[in-house]
Design a protein around this motif. Structure first.
Motif, PDB file in Angstrom:
ATOM      1  N   LEU A 153       0.829  -1.204   0.000  1.00 23.95           N
ATOM      2  CA  LEU A 153       0.000   0.000   0.000  1.00 23.95           C
ATOM      3  C   LEU A 153       0.864   1.254   0.000  1.00 23.95           C
ATOM      4  O   LEU A 153       0.541   2.251  -0.661  1.00 23.95           O
ATOM      5  CB  LEU A 153      -0.917   0.009   1.235  1.00 23.95           C
ATOM      6  CG  LEU A 153      -1.979  -1.081   1.324  1.00 23.95           C
ATOM      7  CD1 LEU A 153      -2.738  -0.972   2.642  1.00 23.95           C
ATOM      8  CD2 LEU A 153      -2.951  -0.994   0.150  1.00 23.95           C
ATOM      9  N   GLY A 154       1.974   1.193   0.743  1.00 23.48           N
ATOM     10  CA  GLY A 154       2.861   2.343   0.810  1.00 23.48           C
ATOM     11  C   GLY A 154       3.494   2.666  -0.534  1.00 23.48           C
ATOM     12  O   GLY A 154       3.564   3.838  -0.936  1.00 23.48           O
ATOM     13  N   CYS A 211       3.647   5.925  -5.688  1.00 20.39           N
ATOM     14  CA  CYS A 211       3.440   6.052  -7.139  1.00 20.39           C
ATOM     15  C   CYS A 211       2.325   7.045  -7.455  1.00 20.39           C
ATOM     16  O   CYS A 211       2.454   7.879  -8.363  1.00 20.39           O
ATOM     17  CB  CYS A 211       3.095   4.687  -7.742  1.00 20.39           C
ATOM     18  SG  CYS A 211       4.426   3.474  -7.670  1.00 20.39           S
ATOM     19  N   GLN A 212       1.249   6.958  -6.686  1.00 20.72           N
ATOM     20  CA  GLN A 212       0.125   7.870  -6.916  1.00 20.72           C
ATOM     21  C   GLN A 212       0.525   9.317  -6.650  1.00 20.72           C
ATOM     22  O   GLN A 212       0.087  10.222  -7.366  1.00 20.72           O
ATOM     23  CB  GLN A 212      -1.053   7.461  -6.029  1.00 20.72           C
ATOM     24  CG  GLN A 212      -1.705   6.158  -6.451  1.00 20.72           C
ATOM     25  CD  GLN A 212      -2.741   5.668  -5.459  1.00 20.72           C
ATOM     26  OE1 GLN A 212      -2.617   5.869  -4.255  1.00 20.72           O
ATOM     27  NE2 GLN A 212      -3.780   5.022  -5.966  1.00 20.72           N
ATOM     28  N   LYS A 223      -4.704   8.355 -10.595  1.00 21.56           N
ATOM     29  CA  LYS A 223      -4.913   6.948 -10.930  1.00 21.56           C
ATOM     30  C   LYS A 223      -5.164   6.162  -9.648  1.00 21.56           C
ATOM     31  O   LYS A 223      -4.493   6.382  -8.628  1.00 21.56           O
ATOM     32  CB  LYS A 223      -3.700   6.368 -11.650  1.00 21.56           C
ATOM     33  CG  LYS A 223      -3.219   7.156 -12.877  1.00 21.56           C
ATOM     34  CD  LYS A 223      -4.137   6.967 -14.066  1.00 21.56           C
ATOM     35  CE  LYS A 223      -3.548   7.675 -15.297  1.00 21.56           C
ATOM     36  NZ  LYS A 223      -4.431   7.531 -16.472  1.00 21.56           N
ATOM     37  N   ASP A 224      -6.103   5.243  -9.701  1.00 18.68           N
ATOM     38  CA  ASP A 224      -6.388   4.395  -8.549  1.00 18.68           C
ATOM     39  C   ASP A 224      -6.015   2.942  -8.791  1.00 18.68           C
ATOM     40  O   ASP A 224      -5.503   2.265  -7.894  1.00 18.68           O
ATOM     41  CB  ASP A 224      -7.881   4.475  -8.185  1.00 18.68           C
ATOM     42  CG  ASP A 224      -8.274   5.858  -7.683  1.00 18.68           C
ATOM     43  OD1 ASP A 224      -7.466   6.460  -6.955  1.00 18.68           O
ATOM     44  OD2 ASP A 224      -9.369   6.329  -8.037  1.00 18.68           O
ATOM     45  N   ASP A 225      -6.269   2.449  -9.989  1.00 16.13           N
ATOM     46  CA  ASP A 225      -5.991   1.055 -10.302  1.00 16.13           C
ATOM     47  C   ASP A 225      -4.484   0.825 -10.417  1.00 16.13           C
ATOM     48  O   ASP A 225      -3.765   1.620 -11.038  1.00 16.13           O
ATOM     49  CB  ASP A 225      -6.687   0.661 -11.610  1.00 16.13           C
ATOM     50  CG  ASP A 225      -6.486  -0.796 -11.940  1.00 16.13           C
ATOM     51  OD1 ASP A 225      -7.141  -1.642 -11.319  1.00 16.13           O
ATOM     52  OD2 ASP A 225      -5.645  -1.091 -12.827  1.00 16.13           O
ATOM     53  N   MET A 226      -3.999  -0.264  -9.841  1.00 16.93           N
ATOM     54  CA  MET A 226      -2.567  -0.542  -9.843  1.00 16.93           C
ATOM     55  C   MET A 226      -2.002  -0.624 -11.256  1.00 16.93           C
ATOM     56  O   MET A 226      -0.926  -0.079 -11.543  1.00 16.93           O
ATOM     57  CB  MET A 226      -2.289  -1.845  -9.093  1.00 16.93           C
ATOM     58  CG  MET A 226      -0.832  -2.298  -9.142  1.00 16.93           C
ATOM     59  SD  MET A 226       0.307  -1.183  -8.270  1.00 16.93           S
ATOM     60  CE  MET A 226       0.141  -1.823  -6.598  1.00 16.93           C
TER      61      MET A 226
END
Length: 256
Positions: free
Chosen positions: A100-101, A106-107, A117-120
């Motif tokens: 998660l970190g 990246c976000q 962006k939310d989707d990995m």
């Protein structure tokens, strides 16, 4: 002022203990001393002035039994101190927390370019080759009532898997420190040394020695409270909080 003697003190809530933990470890001199002692064999690798608070605030997505998280940035890395009372499946919990970190890092990079962006998959696709992440370095501070009996690496969770298979999948180790093992650590920060020493005495229920140490070593109120959190002694926590109130309410006169 009563210390460790009152049996009628109402058990403090987890939220109260978390607040004590965060207040204590948010001080950079203490945080740096812990890192240097546990991670760098006592070498002066991290200095207090080189640390800053992480800008992501509290980790609302902390999983499982992981009680409290304090994060600091320094040396192009993020240091994460996690206080826990339950050692179950800790390598898996930390692996999830770190995932998660890194996603959040990246976000944040993408937000700096005006991209949300939310989707990995979308996040990874949008990253540039020159983008740089900070490594996440975890330190687990265990203050459960019993000695640590959980795994300290991912591989330890798979004893049933053949050794040849275990040899080829990536391991994930945790940096562990136990509050009850004060004799194994020598901190250059007085507050840390006092906290771990007091906690060790409280674990052993050596009440007279706790009294004597508090009297002879000019222990700060938050140090006494943090030691009480370590040892799960509500009366020691309350004593530390009372010391804080005394100092704020009437100053040195109250301690004459």
């Amino acid at each position: 002022m009563s210390i460790l003697k009152s049996k009628d003190i109402k058990r403090l809530t987890t939220t109260r203990k978390d607040e004590i933990f965060k207040k204590f470890w948010n001080q950079n001199d203490r945080f740096a001393s812990l890192l240097n002692t546990v991670l760098f064999e006592g070498k002066d690798m991290i200095r207090p002035e080189e640390l800053s608070d992480s800008n992501d605030g509290e980790n609302a997505e902390t999983p499982g039994e992981m009680n409290t998280v304090v994060k600091k940035i320094g040396h192009e890395a993020e240091f994460v101190l996690t206080g826990i009372e339950d050692p179950r499946d800790m390598p898996l919990q930390l692996l999830y927390q770190d995932s998660l970190g890194y996603l959040k890092e990246c976000q944040e990079i993408l937000k700096g370019r005006g991209e949300n962006k939310d989707d990995m998959d979308d996040v990874l696709e949008a990253l540039h080759e020159e983008d740089r992440l900070k490594p996440i370095i975890n330190l687990v501070l265990y203050y459960g009532k019993e000695p640590w009996n959980g795994a300290t690496s991912l591989k330890e969770l798979f004893p049933h898997v053949p050794e040849k298979i275990r040899e080829v999948f990536p391991d994930y180790r945790i940096n562990l420190i136990q509050a009850r093992d004060a004799e194994h650590y020598h901190f250059d920060n007085k507050d840390l040394q006092d906290t771990f020493t007091l906690a060790e005495l409280a674990y052993k229920d050596e009440v007279d020695k706790v009294y004597a140490y508090l009297k002879d070593n000019k222990v700060g109120s938050d140090v006494a409270a943090m030691a009480g959190v370590f040892a799960d002694h509500d009366s020691l926590i309350e004593s530390g909080l009372e010391m804080d109130k005394d100092a704020a309410g009437c100053g040195a006169k109250c301690h004459q």
